[in-house]
Write an enzyme that holds these catalytic residues in place. Structure first.
Site, short mmCIF file in Angstrom:
data_model
loop_
_atom_site.label_atom_id
_atom_site.label_comp_id
_atom_site.label_asym_id
_atom_site.label_seq_id
_atom_site.Cartn_x
_atom_site.Cartn_y
_atom_site.Cartn_z
N GLU A 196 22.81 -30.60 -6.90
CA GLU A 196 21.59 -29.49 -7.35
C GLU A 196 22.43 -28.41 -8.19
O GLU A 196 23.43 -28.19 -8.13
CB GLU A 196 20.96 -28.90 -6.16
CG GLU A 196 19.65 -28.49 -6.29
CD GLU A 196 18.76 -29.28 -7.29
OE1 GLU A 196 18.51 -28.82 -8.46
OE2 GLU A 196 18.06 -30.37 -6.68
N CYS A 209 15.75 -34.58 -6.39
CA CYS A 209 17.28 -35.13 -6.31
C CYS A 209 17.17 -36.12 -7.61
O CYS A 209 16.59 -37.00 -7.65
CB CYS A 209 17.26 -36.09 -5.15
SG CYS A 209 18.92 -37.04 -5.21
#
Length: 277
Positions: A107, A2
């Protein structure tokens, strides 16, 4: 992993996840954030002395309490597999655990058309707020409070985009995670109660790929606008592709179809649906 996340909902919606009692914590008026990057100052939640919760702020890049200088290695994520043994994280794992409020994260996948990085904004149904499981530290010598986000191997549907995902903790386990008296041997079992299986995602524009433009933060609401929407279905459904409202130019349509089929073939195994808007 992340490496970028969002927190754009009003604090009045986010703070309902926690038992905040201090007026300054309840009445915060944080500016919406659409592209939070490592080393940014972020709020996180810890246990308060009265058993409720409190807000702290710190650098999103953990600086261990014993560090004599700023870490050069990436410290914005801690892998669940080694978080209890890695020297940089193991002390915080034992006694300084936190929750990081968010309402989405990003992402990337590689485009089959030009090999560029295509970003996806990932969120809960209804764009509901949630909490990453994290760790925090205070380094007295450097006078820095900091935090990191725990990551785990990706499950469905996130494995369609990446092999890892941030650990989004089930609210029923917030107290067990934050409580300093929870035995260290129980903590990984607590972390097994995640809600990542509910995630949905949108393709967004590549502008979000840059955390800053001309040395200024690249952080505005246009970054989370959808171009592709992915929704998890039941285990027996199959992928489908449709357009809504308008039809793109033939070249763009062909590119989207190619990408949709590439993802769709993988998603069929998980019983998912791909919807191109």
């Amino acid at each position: 992993m992340c490496g970028r996340y969002t927190r754009y909902l009003p604090w009045s919606e986010i703070h309902r996840l926690y038992r905040l009692t201090a007026p300054a914590d309840v009445g915060r008026n944080d500016a919406p954030r659409y592209n939070i990057a490592p080393t940014d100052e972020v709020p996180f939640i810890t246990s308060a002395d009265d058993g409720n919760h409190k807000v702290r702020s710190g650098r999103w890049w953990l600086v261990p309490f014993w560090a004599k200088e700023m870490p050069k290695a990436p410290m914005f994520n801690a892998r669940i597999e080694t978080v209890d043994t890695t020297p940089a994280f193991r002390d915080a794992f034992k006694s300084k655990r936190c929750l990081v409020p968010a309402d989405g994260f990003y992402e990337w996948t590689i485009s089959p058309a030009d090999r560029g990085k295509d970003p996806w904004h990932i969120f809960m149904p209804g764009h509901a707020p949630f909490s990453f499981a994290g760790l925090w530290a205070y380094n007295n010598a450097l006078d820095i409070t900091s935090c990191t986000i725990i990551t785990e191997p990706a499950g469905e549907p996130m494995r369609q985009l990446h092999d890892r995902q941030p650990q989004i903790l089930d609210p029923a386990y917030y107290d067990a995670w934050l409580n300093a008296e929870t035995p260290a041997s129980d903590l990984k079992d607590v972390l097994s109660h995640d809600i990542d299986g509910q995630l949905q995602f949108n393709r967004v524009g590549r502008e979000v790929n840059s955390a800053a433009i001309n040395k200024q933060p690249n952080d505005h609401s246009g970054l989370v606008g959808p171009s592709i929407r992915y929704e998890r279905r039941n285990q027996t459904s199959t992928p489908r592709i449709r357009y809504a409202g308008w039809r793109p130019a033939p070249r763009l349509r062909a590119r989207w179809l190619q990408q949709g089929r590439r993802l769709g073939l993988r998603q069929a195994e998980a019983g998912a649906a791909l919807v191109l808007l």
